[in-house]
Write a protein that holds these residues in place. Structure first.
Motif, PDB file in Angstrom:
ATOM      1  N   GLN A 155       3.221  -5.727  11.507  1.00  0.00           N
ATOM      2  CA  GLN A 155       3.754  -4.518  10.865  1.00  0.00           C
ATOM      3  C   GLN A 155       4.911  -3.967  11.666  1.00  0.00           C
ATOM      4  O   GLN A 155       4.980  -4.131  12.885  1.00  0.00           O
ATOM      5  CB  GLN A 155       2.665  -3.425  10.811  1.00  0.00           C
ATOM      6  CG  GLN A 155       1.516  -3.703   9.873  1.00  0.00           C
ATOM      7  CD  GLN A 155       0.338  -2.778  10.148  1.00  0.00           C
ATOM      8  OE1 GLN A 155      -0.419  -2.988  11.093  1.00  0.00           O
ATOM      9  NE2 GLN A 155       0.171  -1.748   9.336  1.00  0.00           N
ATOM     10  N   GLN A 165       3.332   9.709   2.395  1.00  0.00           N
ATOM     11  CA  GLN A 165       3.937   9.626   3.728  1.00  0.00           C
ATOM     12  C   GLN A 165       4.706   8.317   3.908  1.00  0.00           C
ATOM     13  O   GLN A 165       5.793   8.310   4.456  1.00  0.00           O
ATOM     14  CB  GLN A 165       2.841   9.711   4.798  1.00  0.00           C
ATOM     15  CG  GLN A 165       3.360   9.649   6.227  1.00  0.00           C
ATOM     16  CD  GLN A 165       2.383   8.957   7.164  1.00  0.00           C
ATOM     17  OE1 GLN A 165       1.723   7.974   6.784  1.00  0.00           O
ATOM     18  NE2 GLN A 165       2.278   9.469   8.375  1.00  0.00           N
ATOM     19  N   HIS A 166       4.109   7.197   3.491  1.00  0.00           N
ATOM     20  CA  HIS A 166       4.867   5.942   3.591  1.00  0.00           C
ATOM     21  C   HIS A 166       4.409   4.919   2.572  1.00  0.00           C
ATOM     22  O   HIS A 166       3.328   5.040   1.980  1.00  0.00           O
ATOM     23  CB  HIS A 166       4.849   5.383   5.013  1.00  0.00           C
ATOM     24  CG  HIS A 166       3.576   4.727   5.463  1.00  0.00           C
ATOM     25  ND1 HIS A 166       2.616   5.362   6.223  1.00  0.00           N
ATOM     26  CD2 HIS A 166       3.116   3.462   5.296  1.00  0.00           C
ATOM     27  CE1 HIS A 166       1.634   4.532   6.502  1.00  0.00           C
ATOM     28  NE2 HIS A 166       1.907   3.357   5.934  1.00  0.00           N
ATOM     29  N   HIS A 201       0.833  -1.206   0.000  1.00  0.00           N
ATOM     30  CA  HIS A 201       0.000   0.000   0.000  1.00  0.00           C
ATOM     31  C   HIS A 201       0.862   1.248   0.000  1.00  0.00           C
ATOM     32  O   HIS A 201       2.050   1.200   0.314  1.00  0.00           O
ATOM     33  CB  HIS A 201      -0.960   0.016   1.194  1.00  0.00           C
ATOM     34  CG  HIS A 201      -0.285   0.101   2.536  1.00  0.00           C
ATOM     35  ND1 HIS A 201       0.166  -1.016   3.212  1.00  0.00           N
ATOM     36  CD2 HIS A 201       0.034   1.161   3.332  1.00  0.00           C
ATOM     37  CE1 HIS A 201       0.701  -0.646   4.366  1.00  0.00           C
ATOM     38  NE2 HIS A 201       0.654   0.675   4.459  1.00  0.00           N
ATOM     39  N   PHE A 214      -6.154  -3.182   8.066  1.00  0.00           N
ATOM     40  CA  PHE A 214      -5.096  -2.582   8.878  1.00  0.00           C
ATOM     41  C   PHE A 214      -5.498  -2.702  10.336  1.00  0.00           C
ATOM     42  O   PHE A 214      -6.681  -2.621  10.661  1.00  0.00           O
ATOM     43  CB  PHE A 214      -4.900  -1.113   8.499  1.00  0.00           C
ATOM     44  CG  PHE A 214      -4.320  -0.961   7.120  1.00  0.00           C
ATOM     45  CD1 PHE A 214      -2.957  -0.836   6.940  1.00  0.00           C
ATOM     46  CD2 PHE A 214      -5.138  -0.986   6.005  1.00  0.00           C
ATOM     47  CE1 PHE A 214      -2.413  -0.730   5.667  1.00  0.00           C
ATOM     48  CE2 PHE A 214      -4.613  -0.874   4.730  1.00  0.00           C
ATOM     49  CZ  PHE A 214      -3.244  -0.753   4.555  1.00  0.00           C
ATOM     50  N   LEU A 242      -8.898   7.978   8.289  1.00  0.00           N
ATOM     51  CA  LEU A 242      -8.298   7.161   7.237  1.00  0.00           C
ATOM     52  C   LEU A 242      -9.389   6.695   6.274  1.00  0.00           C
ATOM     53  O   LEU A 242     -10.458   6.255   6.703  1.00  0.00           O
ATOM     54  CB  LEU A 242      -7.609   5.925   7.832  1.00  0.00           C
ATOM     55  CG  LEU A 242      -6.412   6.146   8.744  1.00  0.00           C
ATOM     56  CD1 LEU A 242      -5.923   4.814   9.304  1.00  0.00           C
ATOM     57  CD2 LEU A 242      -5.283   6.844   8.011  1.00  0.00           C
ATOM     58  N   GLN A 257       1.836  13.106  13.784  1.00  0.00           N
ATOM     59  CA  GLN A 257       2.702  12.729  12.644  1.00  0.00           C
ATOM     60  C   GLN A 257       2.142  13.169  11.292  1.00  0.00           C
ATOM     61  O   GLN A 257       2.912  13.402  10.368  1.00  0.00           O
ATOM     62  CB  GLN A 257       2.994  11.233  12.653  1.00  0.00           C
ATOM     63  CG  GLN A 257       1.778  10.375  12.496  1.00  0.00           C
ATOM     64  CD  GLN A 257       2.097   8.914  12.673  1.00  0.00           C
ATOM     65  OE1 GLN A 257       2.547   8.260  11.758  1.00  0.00           O
ATOM     66  NE2 GLN A 257       1.873   8.416  13.869  1.00  0.00           N
ATOM     67  N   THR A 281       0.548   5.194   1.449  1.00  0.00           N
ATOM     68  CA  THR A 281      -0.268   6.064   2.298  1.00  0.00           C
ATOM     69  C   THR A 281       0.035   7.523   2.012  1.00  0.00           C
ATOM     70  O   THR A 281       1.183   7.957   2.057  1.00  0.00           O
ATOM     71  CB  THR A 281      -0.046   5.710   3.790  1.00  0.00           C
ATOM     72  OG1 THR A 281      -0.486   4.360   3.985  1.00  0.00           O
ATOM     73  CG2 THR A 281      -0.840   6.631   4.699  1.00  0.00           C
ATOM     74  N   LEU A 320       2.003   2.625  16.671  1.00  0.00           N
ATOM     75  CA  LEU A 320       2.920   3.426  15.853  1.00  0.00           C
ATOM     76  C   LEU A 320       2.807   4.890  16.252  1.00  0.00           C
ATOM     77  O   LEU A 320       3.794   5.593  16.429  1.00  0.00           O
ATOM     78  CB  LEU A 320       2.579   3.272  14.362  1.00  0.00           C
ATOM     79  CG  LEU A 320       3.227   4.329  13.460  1.00  0.00           C
ATOM     80  CD1 LEU A 320       4.732   4.095  13.341  1.00  0.00           C
ATOM     81  CD2 LEU A 320       2.604   4.347  12.072  1.00  0.00           C
ATOM     82  N   ILE A 349      -1.787   0.760  14.512  1.00  0.00           N
ATOM     83  CA  ILE A 349      -1.709   2.182  14.145  1.00  0.00           C
ATOM     84  C   ILE A 349      -1.539   3.019  15.412  1.00  0.00           C
ATOM     85  O   ILE A 349      -0.729   3.946  15.462  1.00  0.00           O
ATOM     86  CB  ILE A 349      -2.953   2.626  13.346  1.00  0.00           C
ATOM     87  CG1 ILE A 349      -3.064   1.808  12.047  1.00  0.00           C
ATOM     88  CG2 ILE A 349      -2.885   4.119  13.007  1.00  0.00           C
ATOM     89  CD1 ILE A 349      -4.338   2.042  11.251  1.00  0.00           C
ATOM     90  N   GLU A 388       7.429   0.810   5.566  1.00  0.00           N
ATOM     91  CA  GLU A 388       6.795  -0.107   6.508  1.00  0.00           C
ATOM     92  C   GLU A 388       6.994  -1.517   5.970  1.00  0.00           C
ATOM     93  O   GLU A 388       6.981  -1.718   4.755  1.00  0.00           O
ATOM     94  CB  GLU A 388       5.296   0.228   6.565  1.00  0.00           C
ATOM     95  CG  GLU A 388       4.454  -0.813   7.262  1.00  0.00           C
ATOM     96  CD  GLU A 388       2.943  -0.530   7.149  1.00  0.00           C
ATOM     97  OE1 GLU A 388       2.547   0.606   6.834  1.00  0.00           O
ATOM     98  OE2 GLU A 388       2.181  -1.482   7.358  1.00  0.00           O
TER      99      GLU A 388
END
Ligand SMILES: O=C(O)C(=O)Cc1ccc(O)cc1
Length: 392
Positions: free
Chosen positions: A347, A264-265, A172, A372, A221, A250, A174, A380, A377, A362
């Motif tokens: 993860q 972002q990632h 994925h 997810f 999200l 973040q 993000t 993290l 999350i 990730e």
């Protein structure tokens, strides 16, 4: 009619003038250099791990007025490192570009043909509605070379095996969207690129998206799944937006340090997160680790054991594990090929790769769970908060 895209062919990173970062990606994350293109002004290096390819673009001379220095991409003229282009393979580049233009998308590079001894390709580049992101649309069905025309294969490049790193593909991507912008981004990708809605978690209400509230979190999200491929095998796009009332988190930090919305990632799918994390740590990759209480509180150790994993091993490496309700595969959950008795995912997230707190990677090891994990999350989020507080 919207386009029907598959998994990304490559993700393109841009570095400002004079940052020898490509070597870092190659050394630390053990991506193999497979092809290179070098001119007097730029160097483009393709780094690969199975079907995950990063194209690392560097300037060798200060930016010129030419916007066509980079092949298969546009120049985002970064003042800092940024992941700004995702390339998708499509069948009919001219047809799709025309269609996207008629839907109001801006065409940055019109359909262009390139060829060499390996055959020919056609590509075009369109601008996304999110931040500095663009998409290269590529037809390489008539190309048999190792990467793309214009690139020289790197002699002796072999696919790495036996080093413990088992990364197979992009799982994925993000995006961080501005406040109030995630829904519009989701709609645009559905309308223009034919992505389908994907519910991140059984708790998600389709009309609202997945809202993570609670102490300091505050994040919305929304996710999409590429039209081709199943939830377990296609690539997902996740759109994150800050809902935080009280200062930085973040997502806000990304917007501030990146200078606006963007990628972002990137989640890299691994078939063995334990051996991959260990091998990457040995190469110097740095990962966020949750507080040790993560593994001892709220029945987490039992949850990990029931999933057949070793809580001590996961704690030693900082790997997060979330179990999902068996059989609940979200809105698109029709993939019957994987049905273990317990569905879970593991993860781990790297520290930011560039000098700013922006882009990171990730590792994600899916054991039947396509969504997810909320617990992951949150863990993290807390780990990043601790890290950011330490940086101040
Ligand atoms: O869990 C994932 O990989 C996600 O993509 C969800 C997510 C989105 C934004 C964050 O800042 C942290 C996690």
């Amino acid at each position: 009619m919207a386009a029907s895209l598959s998994r990304p062919c490559f993700i393109s990173l841009h570095l400002p003038y004079r940052q020898g970062w490509a070597q870092h990606l190659a050394n630390t994350f053990r991506f193999q250099p497979v092809a290179v293109r070098e001119t007097l002004r730029v160097r483009q290096l393709a780094l690969r791990r199975e079907s995950a390819i990063f194209l690392v673009n560097e300037r060798l001379a200060p930016a010129s007025t030419s916007s066509r220095d980079f092949l298969y991409d546009v120049d985002p003229q970064p003042t800092l490192g940024t992941a700004s282009n995702v390339c998708f393979e499509v069948n009919d580049v001219p047809g799709l570009c025309k269609q996207l233009q008629s839907q109001g998308c801006s065409l940055l590079v019109p359909p262009t043909d390139l060829n060499d001894d390996g055959g020919s390709v056609t590509y075009g580049v369109v601008s996304s509605v999110v931040g500095n992101i663009s998409h290269t649309l590529l037809d390489r069905s008539c190309y048999r070379g190792p990467f793309l025309p214009g690139f020289q294969p790197i002699q002796g490049a072999t696919s790495a095996t036996g080093d413990g790193i088992k990364i197979t593909h992009f799982d994925h991507i993000t995006y961080v969207c501005p406040r109030g912008g995630a829904r519009a981004a989701l709609d645009w990708y559905q309308r223009c690129f034919g992505f389908h809605r994907f519910l991140l978690n059984p708790q998600e209400r389709p009309a609202e998206g997945y809202v993570l509230g609670g102490k300091g979190v505050g994040m919305l999200l929304l996710a999409l799944q590429s039209a081709q491929g199943t939830p377990a095998h296609g690539c997902k796009l996740v759109f994150a937006e800050s809902l935080s009332q009280n200062g930085t988190n973040q997502v806000d930090t990304f917007l501030e340090q990146h200078g606006g919305a963007g990628i972002q990632h990137v989640g890299l799918c691994t078939t063995d997160i334990v051996s991959t994390t260990r091998a990457l740590q040995q190469q110097g990759a740095r990962f966020f680790t949750p507080p040790t209480t993560y593994y001892s509180q709220g029945g987490k150790a039992e949850e990990i054991q029931e999933a057949g994993q070793d809580p001590h091993m996961l704690a030693e490496l900082g790997i997060l594990l979330d179990t999902t309700v068996p059989g609940d595969k979200g809105q698109l959950g029709t993939d019957a090929t994987e049905s273990p008795s317990r569905e879970y995912l593991m993860q781990i997230f790297t520290h930011p790769l560039f000098s700013e707190e922006t882009f990171f990677l990730e590792l994600i090891d899916r054991r039947g769970a396509p969504g997810f994990g909320e617990g992951n999350i949150r863990a993290l989020w807390k780990a990043v908060q601790v890290y950011m507080d330490q940086q101040q």
